[in-house]
Design an enzyme around this catalytic site. Structure first.
Site, PDB file in Angstrom:
ATOM      1  N   ARG A  89       4.216  12.486 -17.240  1.00 23.75           N
ATOM      2  CA  ARG A  89       3.498  11.656 -16.302  1.00 23.75           C
ATOM      3  C   ARG A  89       2.587  10.815 -16.952  1.00 23.75           C
ATOM      4  O   ARG A  89       2.067  10.931 -18.050  1.00 23.75           O
ATOM      5  CB  ARG A  89       3.485  12.376 -14.928  1.00 23.75           C
ATOM      6  N   ARG A 123      11.115   6.754 -11.021  1.00 26.26           N
ATOM      7  CA  ARG A 123       9.631   6.831 -10.433  1.00 26.26           C
ATOM      8  C   ARG A 123       9.440   5.070 -10.119  1.00 26.26           C
ATOM      9  O   ARG A 123       9.606   4.214 -10.896  1.00 26.26           O
ATOM     10  CB  ARG A 123       8.434   7.405 -11.117  1.00 26.26           C
ATOM     11  N   GLN A 143      -4.145  16.302 -11.224  1.00 26.83           N
ATOM     12  CA  GLN A 143      -4.179  15.976 -12.580  1.00 26.83           C
ATOM     13  C   GLN A 143      -5.646  15.872 -13.062  1.00 26.83           C
ATOM     14  O   GLN A 143      -5.918  15.991 -14.379  1.00 26.83           O
ATOM     15  CB  GLN A 143      -3.536  14.524 -12.444  1.00 26.83           C
ATOM     16  N   ASP A 161      -1.648   2.117 -12.774  1.00 21.89           N
ATOM     17  CA  ASP A 161       0.043   2.150 -12.816  1.00 21.89           C
ATOM     18  C   ASP A 161       0.822   0.758 -12.721  1.00 21.89           C
ATOM     19  O   ASP A 161       1.811   0.673 -13.300  1.00 21.89           O
ATOM     20  CB  ASP A 161       0.164   3.054 -11.825  1.00 21.89           C
ATOM     21  N   ASN A 171      -3.390   2.504  -8.633  1.00 20.34           N
ATOM     22  CA  ASN A 171      -3.622   3.714  -9.410  1.00 20.34           C
ATOM     23  C   ASN A 171      -3.480   4.989  -8.415  1.00 20.34           C
ATOM     24  O   ASN A 171      -3.392   4.883  -7.405  1.00 20.34           O
ATOM     25  CB  ASN A 171      -4.986   3.456  -9.878  1.00 20.34           C
ATOM     26  N   LYS A 172      -3.487   6.056  -9.047  1.00 15.99           N
ATOM     27  CA  LYS A 172      -3.457   7.356  -8.418  1.00 15.99           C
ATOM     28  C   LYS A 172      -4.236   7.407  -6.873  1.00 15.99           C
ATOM     29  O   LYS A 172      -5.316   6.962  -6.694  1.00 15.99           O
ATOM     30  CB  LYS A 172      -3.956   8.700  -9.062  1.00 15.99           C
TER      31      LYS A 172
HETATM   32  O1  MRU Z   1       1.802  10.363 -10.921  1.00 18.79           O
HETATM   33  P1  MRU Z   1       1.242  10.202 -12.119  1.00 18.79           P
HETATM   34  O2  MRU Z   1       0.530  11.397 -12.840  1.00 18.79           O
HETATM   35  O3  MRU Z   1       2.041   9.642 -13.198  1.00 18.79           O
HETATM   36  O4  MRU Z   1       0.231   9.225 -11.891  1.00 18.79           O
HETATM   37  C1  MRU Z   1      -0.186   7.994 -12.717  1.00 18.79           C
HETATM   38  C2  MRU Z   1      -1.691   8.571 -13.216  1.00 18.79           C
HETATM   39  O5  MRU Z   1      -1.599   9.247 -14.316  1.00 18.79           O
HETATM   40  C3  MRU Z   1      -2.680   7.723 -12.846  1.00 18.79           C
HETATM   41  O6  MRU Z   1      -2.371   6.794 -11.759  1.00 18.79           O
HETATM   42  C4  MRU Z   1      -3.482   7.085 -13.976  1.00 18.79           C
HETATM   43  O7  MRU Z   1      -4.919   7.201 -13.355  1.00 18.79           O
HETATM   44  C5  MRU Z   1      -2.919   5.940 -14.368  1.00 18.79           C
HETATM   45  S1  MRU Z   1      -1.634   5.984 -15.508  1.00 18.79           S
HETATM   46  C6  MRU Z   1      -2.308   6.552 -16.831  1.00 18.79           C
END
Ligand code: MRU
Length: 346
Positions: free
Chosen positions: A51, A89, A187, A228, A238-239
């Site tokens: 991920r 995804r 995470q 992202d 982003n997350k």
């Molecule tokens: O759902 P994930 O774990 O794939 O989420 C993506 C991320 O790791 C984060 O949003 C991150 O801050 C940016 S991607 C390096």
């Protein structure tokens, strides 16, 4: 980066196989997961064995190369494989960048593997450069906050948000990192903390709702997060939880930077409203999995039995809350003109 003194990348290919660090087992167990064909590699993306935007992109590129190996010269099958991989995804732009790059440039299965490996080395080089530019923002004795995991596990090496921290630490600067736990999949608490622990960098895991407390106390000098997908106007997906950190940082006057390679920008998305946001299974919110005191993995319910949950995986921080974007070619403003210039190369 080093794991117990041995250098590892997050994902790589060996012959027809794609190998990766099994991130769902971290930090409790370190295992390598092997995918024998493109379908298994795609499922590793779906199941978050791998991920993080950059790592997803590299894995998708390698899955495309496997599809070429399995199906070339049947272009229909290769096209089906591309659509299948892209359906795993929806938010991370690096995935779509990678499949397009391999599918549109490869003439045969040999090219496809070389192109996929090129995506992986570009990812690693971009992350290294982001570390060097971003380290300039981190002064001696700084406390840096971060959200989720945008470290080397989220790319092939170095990472984005964590790369400047690694570089600043290597330059001898003393620093401290506040790591948001990042519910629901944690995470931050699991992966970012594992990375920083392995690098010997002082860090503290904080509950997601503790950030305002530490910002108000003046304990945080700068916040750096990953991305992202970045829209043409500088809005950043982003997350989930990043948006509230960006709002808090603005409230408390703390610089809020995003670190991301060019492969994360999607200039076809005019604004953040056009970025597709993944909704994930409610069980990620309702349950947690980890080892019990006998070191046996257990899943436990955290919530009222029968209550449903909603689980958006990402949110969008508007460009005006972002102090700058740290890219592999320098730090730019989060606005249309700067992003346009980045892609026109002028
Ligand atoms: O759902 P994930 O774990 O794939 O989420 C993506 C991320 O790791 C984060 O949003 C991150 O801050 C940016 S991607 C390096």
């Amino acid at each position: 980066m080093l794991v117990n003194g041995k250098h590892f990348k997050t994902v790589w290919s060996e012959g027809k196989h794609v190998k990766m660090i099994h991130q769902n087992l971290l930090p409790f167990d370190f295992k390598i997961h092997t995918c024998h064909n493109y379908v298994e590699t795609a499922y590793a993306i779906r199941d978050m064995i791998v991920r993080g935007a950059g790592a997803i992109g590299c894995t998708a590129a390698l899955a495309m190369a496997q599809a070429f190996i399995e199906h070339f010269p049947d272009w229909n099958q290769i096209d089906n494989a591309r659509r299948f991989i892209e359906s795993m995804r929806p938010t991370a732009q690096n995935l779509f960048y990678a499949t397009k790059f391999v599918a549109e440039n490869a003439q045969n299965h040999i090219d496809a593997l070389e192109l996929a490996q090129l995506i992986c080395s570009q990812d690693s080089n971009a992350s290294k450069a982001i570390g060097e530019y971003g380290a300039e923002l981190i002064l001696n004795n700084y406390s840096v906050a971060t959200h989720c995991n945008a470290g080397w596990l989220a790319f092939t090496d170095y990472g984005t948000a964590l790369a400047p921290i690694y570089e600043a630490s290597r330059q001898g600067k003393k620093l401290k990192v506040f790591v948001d736990e990042t519910r629901p999949r944690s995470q931050g608490a699991r992966l970012t903390a594992w990375e920083l622990y392995n690098e010997g960098i002082e860090h503290y895991i904080i509950a997601d709702n503790a950030t305002a407390f530490f910002m108000q106390k003046g304990n945080i000098d700068i916040m750096i997060v990953g991305a992202d997908r970045i829209a043409a106007n500088g809005d950043v997906a982003n997350k989930i939880g990043t948006l509230e950190k960006a709002i808090l940082a603005r409230h408390f006057g703390i610089p809020f930077y995003v670190a991301a390679p060019k492969a994360t920008f999607d200039i076809h998305c005019a604004t953040g409203k056009d970025i597709p946001i993944e909704f994930r299974n409610q069980n990620e919110v309702l349950y947690a999995t980890g080892p019990n005191e006998k070191n046996i993995s257990e899943t436990i319910l955290l919530a009222n039995p029968g209550s449903p949950a909603l689980n958006p995986a990402f949110d969008v921080s508007p460009a005006e809350l972002i102090s700058g974007i740290i890219t592999e070619v320098g730090i730019i403003n989060a606005d249309y003109q700067s992003i346009n210039k980045l892609f026109k190369n002028v």
